[in-house]
Design a protein around this motif. Structure first.
Motif, PDB file in Angstrom:
ATOM      1  N   SER A 198      42.672  45.303  47.897  1.00  0.00           N
ATOM      2  CA  SER A 198      42.533  44.577  49.418  1.00  0.00           C
ATOM      3  C   SER A 198      43.831  44.041  49.591  1.00  0.00           C
ATOM      4  N   PRO A 199      44.437  44.814  51.482  1.00  0.00           N
ATOM      5  CA  PRO A 199      45.542  43.790  51.390  1.00  0.00           C
ATOM      6  C   PRO A 199      46.771  43.210  50.862  1.00  0.00           C
ATOM      7  N   VAL A 200      45.734  41.674  51.234  1.00  0.00           N
ATOM      8  CA  VAL A 200      45.619  40.528  50.825  1.00  0.00           C
ATOM      9  C   VAL A 200      46.378  40.412  48.676  1.00  0.00           C
ATOM     10  N   ILE A 201      45.884  41.223  47.861  1.00  0.00           N
ATOM     11  CA  ILE A 201      46.053  41.349  47.082  1.00  0.00           C
ATOM     12  C   ILE A 201      47.873  42.048  46.385  1.00  0.00           C
ATOM     13  N   TRP A 202      47.407  42.688  47.806  1.00  0.00           N
ATOM     14  CA  TRP A 202      48.678  43.452  47.715  1.00  0.00           C
ATOM     15  C   TRP A 202      50.063  42.851  48.030  1.00  0.00           C
ATOM     16  N   ASP A 203      49.626  42.602  48.628  1.00  0.00           N
ATOM     17  CA  ASP A 203      50.764  40.932  49.607  1.00  0.00           C
ATOM     18  C   ASP A 203      51.548  40.151  48.344  1.00  0.00           C
ATOM     19  N   VAL A 204      50.195  40.482  47.473  1.00  0.00           N
ATOM     20  CA  VAL A 204      50.816  39.118  46.115  1.00  0.00           C
ATOM     21  C   VAL A 204      51.465  40.013  45.013  1.00  0.00           C
ATOM     22  N   PHE A 205      51.628  41.308  44.893  1.00  0.00           N
ATOM     23  CA  PHE A 205      52.314  41.564  44.267  1.00  0.00           C
ATOM     24  C   PHE A 205      53.422  42.153  44.825  1.00  0.00           C
ATOM     25  N   ALA A 206      53.175  42.646  46.064  1.00  0.00           N
ATOM     26  CA  ALA A 206      54.332  42.907  47.071  1.00  0.00           C
ATOM     27  C   ALA A 206      55.540  42.114  46.974  1.00  0.00           C
ATOM     28  N   VAL A 207      54.611  40.583  47.987  1.00  0.00           N
ATOM     29  CA  VAL A 207      56.102  39.711  47.815  1.00  0.00           C
ATOM     30  C   VAL A 207      56.822  39.126  46.348  1.00  0.00           C
ATOM     31  N   SER A 208      55.888  39.180  45.430  1.00  0.00           N
ATOM     32  CA  SER A 208      56.462  38.813  44.266  1.00  0.00           C
ATOM     33  C   SER A 208      57.131  39.660  43.756  1.00  0.00           C
ATOM     34  N   THR A 220      45.975  29.592  52.061  1.00  0.00           N
ATOM     35  CA  THR A 220      44.384  29.622  51.438  1.00  0.00           C
ATOM     36  C   THR A 220      42.903  28.227  51.001  1.00  0.00           C
ATOM     37  N   GLY A 221      44.195  27.180  51.297  1.00  0.00           N
ATOM     38  CA  GLY A 221      42.770  26.193  51.546  1.00  0.00           C
ATOM     39  C   GLY A 221      43.167  24.885  50.320  1.00  0.00           C
ATOM     40  N   ARG A 222      42.684  26.179  48.879  1.00  0.00           N
ATOM     41  CA  ARG A 222      42.720  25.050  48.075  1.00  0.00           C
ATOM     42  C   ARG A 222      43.971  25.845  47.028  1.00  0.00           C
ATOM     43  N   PRO A 223      45.439  25.466  47.379  1.00  0.00           N
ATOM     44  CA  PRO A 223      46.150  25.635  46.614  1.00  0.00           C
ATOM     45  C   PRO A 223      46.230  25.302  45.375  1.00  0.00           C
ATOM     46  N   TRP A 224      45.321  24.591  45.206  1.00  0.00           N
ATOM     47  CA  TRP A 224      45.699  24.783  43.521  1.00  0.00           C
ATOM     48  C   TRP A 224      44.471  25.748  42.620  1.00  0.00           C
ATOM     49  N   MET A 225      43.864  26.856  44.073  1.00  0.00           N
ATOM     50  CA  MET A 225      43.371  27.732  43.040  1.00  0.00           C
ATOM     51  C   MET A 225      44.017  28.789  42.834  1.00  0.00           C
ATOM     52  N   ALA A 226      45.593  28.661  43.721  1.00  0.00           N
ATOM     53  CA  ALA A 226      46.066  30.005  44.428  1.00  0.00           C
ATOM     54  C   ALA A 226      46.395  31.051  43.169  1.00  0.00           C
ATOM     55  N   TYR A 227      46.112  30.435  41.442  1.00  0.00           N
ATOM     56  CA  TYR A 227      45.943  31.588  40.597  1.00  0.00           C
ATOM     57  C   TYR A 227      45.413  32.543  40.064  1.00  0.00           C
ATOM     58  N   TYR A 228      43.845  31.962  40.858  1.00  0.00           N
ATOM     59  CA  TYR A 228      42.945  33.315  41.493  1.00  0.00           C
ATOM     60  C   TYR A 228      43.591  34.429  41.918  1.00  0.00           C
ATOM     61  N   MET A 229      45.161  35.061  42.778  1.00  0.00           N
ATOM     62  CA  MET A 229      44.846  35.726  43.255  1.00  0.00           C
ATOM     63  C   MET A 229      45.772  36.674  42.346  1.00  0.00           C
ATOM     64  N   SER A 270      39.933  35.160  33.020  1.00  0.00           N
ATOM     65  CA  SER A 270      39.273  34.336  33.618  1.00  0.00           C
ATOM     66  C   SER A 270      37.855  34.765  32.820  1.00  0.00           C
ATOM     67  N   THR A 271      37.728  33.228  32.410  1.00  0.00           N
ATOM     68  CA  THR A 271      36.219  33.363  31.878  1.00  0.00           C
ATOM     69  C   THR A 271      34.884  33.797  32.516  1.00  0.00           C
ATOM     70  N   MET A 272      35.205  33.303  33.809  1.00  0.00           N
ATOM     71  CA  MET A 272      34.216  33.706  34.924  1.00  0.00           C
ATOM     72  C   MET A 272      33.919  35.940  34.952  1.00  0.00           C
ATOM     73  N   GLY A 273      35.226  36.497  33.757  1.00  0.00           N
ATOM     74  CA  GLY A 273      34.255  37.914  34.204  1.00  0.00           C
ATOM     75  C   GLY A 273      35.268  38.404  35.591  1.00  0.00           C
ATOM     76  N   ILE A 274      36.086  38.000  36.069  1.00  0.00           N
ATOM     77  CA  ILE A 274      35.998  38.921  37.359  1.00  0.00           C
ATOM     78  C   ILE A 274      37.331  39.385  37.102  1.00  0.00           C
ATOM     79  N   TRP A 275      37.849  39.541  38.946  1.00  0.00           N
ATOM     80  CA  TRP A 275      39.166  40.116  38.678  1.00  0.00           C
ATOM     81  C   TRP A 275      39.913  40.161  40.073  1.00  0.00           C
ATOM     82  N   PRO A 276      40.924  39.898  40.674  1.00  0.00           N
ATOM     83  CA  PRO A 276      40.644  40.236  42.071  1.00  0.00           C
ATOM     84  C   PRO A 276      40.925  41.295  42.575  1.00  0.00           C
ATOM     85  N   GLN A 277      40.577  41.593  44.486  1.00  0.00           N
ATOM     86  CA  GLN A 277      40.111  42.877  44.506  1.00  0.00           C
ATOM     87  C   GLN A 277      40.880  43.764  45.194  1.00  0.00           C
ATOM     88  N   PHE A 278      41.770  44.993  43.816  1.00  0.00           N
ATOM     89  CA  PHE A 278      42.726  45.219  44.093  1.00  0.00           C
ATOM     90  C   PHE A 278      42.680  46.412  45.127  1.00  0.00           C
TER      91      PHE A 278
END
Lengths: 183, 461
Positions: free
Chosen positions: B165-175, B141-150, B155-163
């Motif tokens: 996107s296959p990259v977010i599917w990957d996060v759910f599938a692998v975890s 990811t380049g900034r692994p300390w921000m990986a929790y954004y996935m 969050s106080t920013m009020g935004i969410w992951p892009q559900f």
């Protein structure tokens, strides 16, 4: 027997050589009318649940509920995020683009069901349970998880009579019949 | 009781070769397997192996610290090749992680008794492979300390992951896969942990195994629910294991890059994952059974069955390669046709030919029973197949990215020292975890082996 002595007794345990002897003994003990009976084996023995009269358990139901919660919660959350909390109009495409939500919904269904199955099973079994009176029995704690089979008639059974139970177990070819003390 | 030795060449009789050597009782299987953990002193070989792999893990640490200090520029990636070794290694590791759950879940549902002595360490292998796989997308990811954004957190920013996107599917599938594999493994371990608790002599071991066993005592009521839960977990893990590599393949197939955008990717990725997973199980099983005298439990029949699974999945993979090639040509779509030509004639064609050699041609030797029953040959073969599967991911990732639509955007890719250090480092991490595993937990499920003893003694009666 002396009543105050009995209050410390958890039950009477008999050791068996093979799983067949154990299943046979369970059948006989239940025929004799005992109900608070528990068998112990180092691996799941075929026919033992039937001999003990165990019916269907609640693990499948808990798993189903867990799976439904995971799936509905997963889909509902994605719907809420994309339609209610932060709707993004990208070229007029539908906000509730449900086919794209299926992979995460599926994964969360499986996750919810699996967590429910494992923790439901542990909770129904009353585990973790660090102490159990049977662990006081030296032979039990040495062999119950290795190569011997045990049958315990518990003292809370209405029919529990110290000598009668001992005689019954010995008559069923149990080695090492011993009382189990709860202290 | 001693039956005459059957002639080995007769296929009918050979098929009956045992999945556990005769003469074992509940006591002997328990003794033999638990002794590796409890009484047997660690051999010199173990210490050497552990030391070497530990040193490699230290190298991984250095590579990661340097990466965190300098950023992903230390790797060979650059535009247009933004996915280099990190994604190749991620897909390779996660593929290897498929065999464990496949063996424990699918073979369990199919009532294949031979899974018993290999499922435990195959599941451990799965967990360690998923751990190694998990390193890559994180550091990529380049900034692994921000990986929790996935992860979707309020969050106080009020935004969410892009559900979408296959990259977010990957996060759910692998975890999810990691979590369910861990649960499956731990549930299988509970009765064995109780055995270790009861057989351990030293107090610390009794306490640690005792805590982990949670008071398991083999009660029939407990077994009753345990079996329900185990069966359900197997049923849940089966579609899960097929879904994980499907989702990983979506990372490619959803994109419009030539060579990636094909519908054959999900099944062919899953077959490839099982293929490489079984190869890795063989790579581990062969030295393990030798080092700890487990030939009685991991018999020739296991090795041969695994070889046959490799042959079958290898053929599915070959079919996938063929159709990938055929459909690109048949589509007449100029970018797809061009990509196939690049695989055959482009700057990375030696990788493609090596891949065909490792994954399609060499495994055809497995048609011969002589090869399937030759331990040394199987070991070499398993390493060749794992190499081939790594090359497959390299070909998919790199060739497509170096030659896409616009010649002005073409590029070249070569890995740097830090790419290799990270990859070799995860190999060390994987092996070190396996070294630790065989010393602290039973590498073969003792309770299931007892069940097998009960069943086989029934058959002899």
């Amino acid at each position: 027997m002396i009543p105050e002595h009995r209050s410390h007794i958890f039950g009477m345990v008999g050791e068996f050589e093979s799983e067949h002897a154990l299943v046979h003994a369970v059948e006989k003990v239940r025929e004799a009318g005992y109900r608070h009976v528990e068998a112990y084996a180092p691996f799941p023995v075929e026919g033992l649940s039937e001999a003990l009269g165990l019916k269907r358990n609640r693990v499948p139901l808990i798993t189903l509920i867990g799976g439904l919660c995971g799936g509905l919660g997963g889909f509902g959350f994605q719907y809420w995020v994309n339609v209610v909390s932060y709707p993004l109009n990208i070229g007029g495409r539908p906000l509730n683009s449900w086919p794209a939500f299926i992979p995460v919904t599926f994964e969360l269904t499986v996750l919810g069901a699996a967590l429910a199955a494992v923790f439901g099973m542990l909770a129904l079994n009353g585990l973790p349970q660090p102490y159990h009176p049977l662990f006081n029995n030296e032979r039990f704690s040495k062999h119950a998880t290795t190569d011997r089979f045990y049958l315990c008639i518990e003292a809370r059974d209405k029919k529990f009579q110290f000598e009668e139970v001992a005689r019954l177990l010995q008559g069923l070819d149990a080695h090492h019949v011993a009382e189990v003390r709860d202290d | 009781m001693s039956a005459p030795t059957p002639p080995v060449h007769s296929p009918e009789i050979r098929r009956l070769s045992p999945i556990i050597e005769p003469g074992h009782t509940y006591g002997t299987v328990t003794d033999k397997i638990s002794a590796i953990v409890l009484t047997r002193p660690a051999s010199l070989g173990w210490f050497i192996g552990f030391t070497v792999t530990f040193a490699i893990v230290m190298m991984l640490n250095v590579a990661l610290i340097w990466l965190f200090a300098k950023g992903v520029g230390i790797w060979g990636i650059n535009i247009p090749i933004g996915w280099g070794f990190a994604i190749v290694n991620f897909v390779w590791w996660i593929g290897i992680g498929h065999a464990g759950t496949l063996i424990s879940a699918i073979l369990f549902l199919l009532n294949q008794k031979w899974r018993t002595s290999i499922n435990r360490f195959a599941e451990a292998m799965t967990l360690f492979a998923v751990a190694c796989a998990g390193v890559f997308p994180l550091i990529h990811t380049g900034r692994p300390w921000m990986a929790y954004y996935m992860f979707p957190y309020p969050s106080t920013m009020g935004i969410w992951p892009q559900f979408r996107s296959p990259v977010i599917w990957d996060v759910f599938a692998v975890s999810t896969y990691g979590t369910v594999s861990l649960l499956f493994w731990f549930v299988g371990l509970i009765p064995d942990l109780a055995t270790l608790r009861d057989r351990a002599i030293s107090k610390p071991k009794q306490i640690i195994y005792g805590m982990l066993a949670m008071g398991w005592r083999g009660s029939a009521r407990h077994w009753h629910r345990y079996q329900s839960a185990y069966l359900l977990l197997a049923g849940l893990a089966t579609p899960l294991v097929l879904s994980v590599h499907t989702v990983v393949s979506f990372d490619f197939a959803i994109a419009i890059v030539p060579g990636w955008h094909t519908t054959i990717f999900p099944p062919y990725f899953v077959a490839g994952a099982i293929y490489s997973g079984f190869a890795m199980v063989l790579t581990i099983a062969i030295p393990l059974r030798k080092a700890y005298d487990l030939e009685d439990f991991i018999t020739m029949r296991h090795l041969e069955n695994m070889a046959m699974v490799m042959l079958a999945t290898g053929l599915i993979v070959a079919y996938g390669y063929f159709f990938e090639f055929f459909l690109s040509k048949y589509s007449g779509q100029k970018f797809d046709v061009f990509l196939v030509d690049q695989r055959l004639h482009g700057p990375y064609n030696h990788f493609y030919f090596a891949l065909i050699l490792c994954n399609i041609l060499t495994p055809q030797l497995l048609w011969f029973q002589k090869v399937r029953t030759n331990v040394a040959m199987l070991f070499i073969m398993s390493i060749i197949i794992n190499t081939g599967m790594w090359l497959e991911r390299f070909v998919i990732v790199v060739i497509s990215l170096t030659r896409d639509f616009m010649p002005s955007a073409w590029g070249r890719y070569s890995a740097t020292f830090w790419d290799y250090a990270t990859f070799v480092g995860t190999l060390g991490l994987f092996t070190m975890l396996l070294f630790l595993f065989v010393r602290v937990l039973p590498a073969i499920s003792i309770a299931e082996m007892r069940e097998l003893v009960a069943e086989t003694s029934e058959e002899h009666k």
